[in-house]
Design a protein around this motif. Structure first.
Motif, PDB file in Angstrom:
ATOM      1  N   ARG A 551       0.836  -1.209   0.000  1.00 31.34           N
ATOM      2  CA  ARG A 551       0.000   0.000   0.000  1.00 31.34           C
ATOM      3  C   ARG A 551       0.867   1.253   0.000  1.00 31.34           C
ATOM      4  NH1 ARG A 551      -5.216  -0.220   1.817  1.00 31.34           N
ATOM      5  NH2 ARG A 551      -5.222   1.976   1.203  1.00 31.34           N
ATOM      6  N   ARG A 552       1.945   1.219   0.770  1.00 28.05           N
ATOM      7  CA  ARG A 552       2.841   2.388   0.796  1.00 28.05           C
ATOM      8  C   ARG A 552       3.482   2.632  -0.558  1.00 28.05           C
ATOM      9  NH1 ARG A 552       3.855   0.333   6.110  1.00 28.05           N
ATOM     10  NH2 ARG A 552       5.575  -0.975   5.357  1.00 28.05           N
ATOM     11  N   GLU A 553       3.621   1.563  -1.365  1.00 27.00           N
ATOM     12  CA  GLU A 553       4.229   1.696  -2.693  1.00 27.00           C
ATOM     13  C   GLU A 553       3.187   1.992  -3.775  1.00 27.00           C
ATOM     14  OE1 GLU A 553       6.455  -1.858  -3.328  1.00 27.00           O
ATOM     15  OE2 GLU A 553       7.836  -1.495  -1.653  1.00 27.00           O
ATOM     16  N   GLY A 554       1.934   2.213  -3.367  1.00 29.63           N
ATOM     17  CA  GLY A 554       0.908   2.609  -4.339  1.00 29.63           C
ATOM     18  C   GLY A 554       0.137   1.469  -4.958  1.00 29.63           C
ATOM     19  N   VAL A 555       0.236   0.271  -4.394  1.00 30.08           N
ATOM     20  CA  VAL A 555      -0.523  -0.873  -4.931  1.00 30.08           C
ATOM     21  C   VAL A 555      -1.937  -0.814  -4.381  1.00 30.08           C
ATOM     22  CG1 VAL A 555      -0.700  -3.382  -5.008  1.00 30.08           C
ATOM     23  CG2 VAL A 555       1.547  -2.285  -5.153  1.00 30.08           C
ATOM     24  N   ARG A 556      -2.929  -0.772  -5.271  1.00 29.69           N
ATOM     25  CA  ARG A 556      -4.331  -0.729  -4.854  1.00 29.69           C
ATOM     26  C   ARG A 556      -4.837  -2.129  -4.528  1.00 29.69           C
ATOM     27  NH1 ARG A 556      -4.084   3.235  -8.838  1.00 29.69           N
ATOM     28  NH2 ARG A 556      -4.397   1.688 -10.493  1.00 29.69           N
ATOM     29  N   THR A 557      -5.760  -2.216  -3.571  1.00 34.16           N
ATOM     30  CA  THR A 557      -6.407  -3.490  -3.276  1.00 34.16           C
ATOM     31  C   THR A 557      -7.465  -3.781  -4.333  1.00 34.16           C
ATOM     32  OG1 THR A 557      -8.140  -2.519  -1.917  1.00 34.16           O
ATOM     33  CG2 THR A 557      -6.052  -3.098  -0.815  1.00 34.16           C
ATOM     34  N   LEU A 558      -7.971  -5.002  -4.307  1.00 35.95           N
ATOM     35  CA  LEU A 558      -9.044  -5.360  -5.238  1.00 35.95           C
ATOM     36  C   LEU A 558     -10.278  -4.491  -5.015  1.00 35.95           C
ATOM     37  CD1 LEU A 558      -8.698  -9.242  -5.046  1.00 35.95           C
ATOM     38  CD2 LEU A 558      -8.386  -7.877  -7.110  1.00 35.95           C
ATOM     39  N   ARG A 559     -10.596  -4.210  -3.740  1.00 34.79           N
ATOM     40  CA  ARG A 559     -11.760  -3.362  -3.452  1.00 34.79           C
ATOM     41  C   ARG A 559     -11.557  -1.957  -4.020  1.00 34.79           C
ATOM     42  NH1 ARG A 559     -15.583  -3.068   0.591  1.00 34.79           N
ATOM     43  NH2 ARG A 559     -15.885  -5.271   0.117  1.00 34.79           N
ATOM     44  N   GLU A 560     -10.374  -1.396  -3.812  1.00 33.66           N
ATOM     45  CA  GLU A 560     -10.109  -0.051  -4.329  1.00 33.66           C
ATOM     46  C   GLU A 560     -10.181  -0.017  -5.847  1.00 33.66           C
ATOM     47  OE1 GLU A 560      -7.125   1.569  -0.800  1.00 33.66           O
ATOM     48  OE2 GLU A 560      -6.320   0.503  -2.538  1.00 33.66           O
ATOM     49  N   ASN A 561      -9.674  -1.061  -6.492  1.00 29.72           N
ATOM     50  CA  ASN A 561      -9.750  -1.135  -7.944  1.00 29.72           C
ATOM     51  C   ASN A 561     -11.202  -1.210  -8.400  1.00 29.72           C
ATOM     52  OD1 ASN A 561      -9.763  -2.810 -10.638  1.00 29.72           O
ATOM     53  ND2 ASN A 561      -7.693  -1.983 -10.464  1.00 29.72           N
ATOM     54  N   GLY A 562     -12.007  -1.984  -7.667  1.00 26.01           N
ATOM     55  CA  GLY A 562     -13.417  -2.093  -8.014  1.00 26.01           C
ATOM     56  C   GLY A 562     -14.170  -0.791  -7.825  1.00 26.01           C
ATOM     57  N   LEU A 563     -13.849  -0.064  -6.737  1.00 29.07           N
ATOM     58  CA  LEU A 563     -14.535   1.204  -6.503  1.00 29.07           C
ATOM     59  C   LEU A 563     -14.217   2.221  -7.582  1.00 29.07           C
ATOM     60  CD1 LEU A 563     -14.151   1.558  -2.615  1.00 29.07           C
ATOM     61  CD2 LEU A 563     -16.123   0.738  -3.926  1.00 29.07           C
ATOM     62  N   ARG A 564     -13.013   2.157  -8.127  1.00 28.66           N
ATOM     63  CA  ARG A 564     -12.684   3.047  -9.249  1.00 28.66           C
ATOM     64  C   ARG A 564     -13.587   2.753 -10.445  1.00 28.66           C
ATOM     65  NH1 ARG A 564      -7.313   5.440  -8.927  1.00 28.66           N
ATOM     66  NH2 ARG A 564      -7.155   5.416 -11.198  1.00 28.66           N
ATOM     67  N   LYS A 565     -13.876   1.482 -10.669  1.00 27.73           N
ATOM     68  CA  LYS A 565     -14.746   1.123 -11.791  1.00 27.73           C
ATOM     69  C   LYS A 565     -16.208   1.477 -11.505  1.00 27.73           C
ATOM     70  CE  LYS A 565     -11.789  -2.383 -13.867  1.00 27.73           C
ATOM     71  NZ  LYS A 565     -10.564  -1.936 -13.213  1.00 27.73           N
ATOM     72  N   VAL A 566     -16.598   1.449 -10.234  1.00 24.24           N
ATOM     73  CA  VAL A 566     -17.934   1.932  -9.863  1.00 24.24           C
ATOM     74  C   VAL A 566     -18.022   3.429 -10.126  1.00 24.24           C
ATOM     75  CG1 VAL A 566     -19.547   2.260  -7.949  1.00 24.24           C
ATOM     76  CG2 VAL A 566     -18.303   0.097  -8.178  1.00 24.24           C
ATOM     77  N   LYS A 567     -16.977   4.160  -9.745  1.00 22.03           N
ATOM     78  CA  LYS A 567     -16.954   5.621  -9.943  1.00 22.03           C
ATOM     79  C   LYS A 567     -17.024   5.970 -11.428  1.00 22.03           C
ATOM     80  CE  LYS A 567     -16.521   9.760  -8.136  1.00 22.03           C
ATOM     81  NZ  LYS A 567     -15.276  10.373  -7.678  1.00 22.03           N
ATOM     82  N   MET A 568     -16.459   5.106 -12.291  1.00 27.94           N
ATOM     83  CA  MET A 568     -16.481   5.346 -13.736  1.00 27.94           C
ATOM     84  C   MET A 568     -17.789   4.875 -14.378  1.00 27.94           C
ATOM     85  SD  MET A 568     -12.580   4.035 -14.379  1.00 27.94           S
ATOM     86  CE  MET A 568     -12.671   4.115 -16.164  1.00 27.94           C
ATOM     87  N   GLY A 569     -18.673   4.253 -13.600  1.00 31.26           N
ATOM     88  CA  GLY A 569     -19.942   3.794 -14.139  1.00 31.26           C
ATOM     89  C   GLY A 569     -19.847   2.499 -14.915  1.00 31.26           C
ATOM     90  N   ILE A 570     -18.750   1.750 -14.739  1.00 36.17           N
ATOM     91  CA  ILE A 570     -18.559   0.508 -15.485  1.00 36.17           C
ATOM     92  C   ILE A 570     -19.338  -0.641 -14.862  1.00 36.17           C
ATOM     93  CG2 ILE A 570     -16.854  -1.206 -16.211  1.00 36.17           C
ATOM     94  CD1 ILE A 570     -14.823   1.062 -16.389  1.00 36.17           C
TER      95      ILE A 570
END
Length: 583
Positions: A551-570
């Motif tokens: 996380r400190r190196e900028g690796v997103r979790t699966l949940r965070e990756n999914g929320l980005r796709k929710v935010k994009m309306g995918i």
């Protein structure tokens, strides 16, 4: 007064029994009267021809009707010879003279069993002749007599149409024939190509599944009903409820196309077949049968080779994640691991990487159980545990074949893991999969398997964990208004995400989609193994410590990756929450 003649049942029975079994079956089915059958039989004897030839010549029944009656009367599967690949017939297993005399066409040989197509399965002379000549157990299937005559002539000539005669080596049956191609056209076919309802039903199911972008077809028999379900976007949907009576004939049809033993119903079997949907488009199917209480359940998986060629861009990686993955697979050596549960799309990810690496100057070998997608230019090996061809044995063989890239279908044990890691340390790029929940836990899983931390740190360069979620239909999705703010915050959204009144989209449903969803997209956690993570591995750190460093190196979790796709309306929030199972 002259007495009227009385019916003589005993005489009629005797007259019927004097006829061949084929004639008696036609009489029993109402296709012929006793008088007509006796006349045809007499004409055949007078001309020294067969009863079948007389039936067709005098048009007493059509070839199609005759085949249907024979199939029903003698419980023999019906086969469409137009769906058979002529180059895969077992030439030489039966003499041409016997084939022509009794109208027999060998379709497949599997061990001590021979599948034979015939027009009259009631002929005892044919059965006795075949058994004497081949010493094999025979499984009979019924074919239309006119098509059968054409194929028997081809078989008697010893070669497929338009092909040279096979050599001695080519006539040997090695027990692993290629599956036949089931030729199916999207356009309506000519009347002479149409066959039994079972053939048409299976053809329709396969085409419908392909058109609906299904991944699997399930043919399921139960005590009082039969159903067909498609897995579409990860969800099973019932699409047909055919009559229960067809279950055995449908299973036999699928087995014939898949080169399976149609007489064996007590143990599971696996096979393959193909579907030609266009002159230049062939789809592979993997077939699995399973004996259940009320018959054989059959699952057919669609293996579309084009899914491996759609490119990394179509999988759903974020730009920075995609750049990390591409950088890892372009390295000359090391290990890249793809993790996730069954059905999370790991195979497509691996094949997409292999498709990028598949160049004329690169030697690629894969060990799979089984190979799902066939890629020309890649040396693919099916693991066979019973024969001793394990993942570890295949890996050892690969290392003697001068490989550049090795793909292992799954690392299941310490032996396979050790050999794969040693290959990654000695100048080979190794791709493989593991069943873990996320990327950091993959490293601890390898340590728990017994792999030395030093070897893990030196060989593993990148791990990508993934899940699949359904895409929202772009035609009917709507904002999910009224969703509590607290629910969004608990899911993982920040106050900044919600500052402008943003709301996720929800599924609605329209004629263009399935319950508001159409297609799937991946959620990814792409974790390069940095120097800091290597130090944690060497110290035997827990997965939580590795995750914190990632996380400190900028690796997103699966949940965070999914929320980005929710935010994009995918996709929808419900899909992400069900796929990630995080707090």
């Amino acid at each position: 007064m002259t007495a009227e003649p009385q019916p003589n049942p005993d005489g009629e029975l005797a007259a019927t029994m004097a006829l061949p079994g084929l004639a008696r079956a036609l009489i029993a089915q109402g296709a012929l009267t006793l008088t007509r059958a006796r006349q045809l039989y007499a004409d055949a004897q007078r001309k020294r021809s067969s009863f079948i030839a007389e039936l067709i010549e005098q048009r007493a029944v059509s070839p199609r009707e005759l085949a249907h009656i024979m199939s029903a009367a003698f419980a023999a599967p019906l086969i469409d010879l137009d769906a058979v690949d002529p180059q895969r017939l077992p030439y030489g297993v039966l003499s041409a003279r016997t084939c022509q005399q009794f109208r027999l066409l060998p379709l497949a040989r599997r061990g001590h069993r021979l599948t034979l197509a015939c027009a009259d399965p009631s002929d005892p002379l044919a059965a006795e002749k075949v058994k004497f000549e081949t010493q094999l157990q025979v499984d009979w299937v019924v074919a239309e007599v006119d098509k059968l005559d054409r194929w028997v002539q081809r078989y008697a000539e010893g070669n497929a149409p338009g092909q040279p005669a096979p050599t001695a080596n080519e006539t040997i049956d090695f027990g692993l024939p290629e599956p036949p191609i089931e030729t199916v056209h999207a356009e309506p076919v000519a009347a002479e190509v149409e066959d039994a309802p079972i053939v048409r039903f299976l053809r329709k199911m396969l085409l419908d599944a392909y058109a609906m972008r299904a991944s699997d077809l399930h043919f399921e028999p139960y005590e009082k009903f039969y159903r067909v379900r498609f897995r579409i976007d990860g969800q099973l949907r019932e699409v047909a409820a055919p009559p229960l009576a067809i279950k055995d004939r449908l299973a036999a049809r699928i087995k014939v196309l898949s080169r399976l033993d149609i007489a064996e119903k007590r143990v599971p079997q696996d096979g393959r077949m193909k579907l030609r949907v266009a002159p230049d488009k062939v789809i592979d199917f993997r077939v699995s049968t399973l004996p259940t209480l009320f018959g054989e359940k059959i699952v057919i998986r669609i293996l579309d080779p084009s899914s491996a060629q759609m490119g990394i861009d179509a999988l759903g990686y974020e730009p920075d994640e995609q750049a990390r993955l591409l950088a890892a697979i372009q390295r000359p050596h090391g290990m890249v691991l793809v993790t996730g549960p069954t059905g999370s799309g790991k195979t497509v990810t691996l094949y997409s990487c292999l498709h990028l690496l598949n160049q004329p100057g690169v030697n690629i070998s894969t060990a799979e159980d089984p190979a799902e997608i066939i890629l020309p230019g890649i040396n693919q090996v099916n693991v066979n545990e019973k024969a001793g061809l394990t993942f570890a044995a295949a890996l050892r063989a690969f290392l003697r074949q001068d490989p550049d890239v090795i793909m292992v279908g799954e690392i299941r044990d310490l032996e396979t893991a050790d050999i794969a890691i040693k290959a990654a340390q000695t100048g080979h790029l190794v791709l493989s999969t593991l069943h873990t929940n996320d990327a950091p836990s993959t490293l601890t899983r390898l340590m728990h398997m017994g792999v030395a931390p030093l070897n893990i740190a030196a060989s593993v360069h990148l791990i990508t964990a993934q899940r699949l979620v359904r895409r929202l239909c772009p035609h009917c999705k709507q904002p999910h208004r009224g969703l509590p703010r607290q629910t969004l915050l608990q899911a993982g959204f920040t106050e900044e995400d919600l500052a402008d009144g943003w709301q996720p989209f929800r599924a609605v449903g329209c004629p263009a989609c399935h319950d508001g969803y159409k297609g799937r997209i991946g959620l990814y956690q792409v974790m390069p193994v940095s120097e800091a993570i290597q130090q944690l591995i060497l110290r035997g750190a827990h997965a939580l410590d590795i995750a914190a460093q990632a996380r400190r190196e900028g690796v997103r979790t699966l949940r965070e990756n999914g929320l980005r796709k929710v935010k994009m309306g995918i996709t929808s929030l419900e899909e992400v929450l069900s796929a990630t199972h995080e707090g």
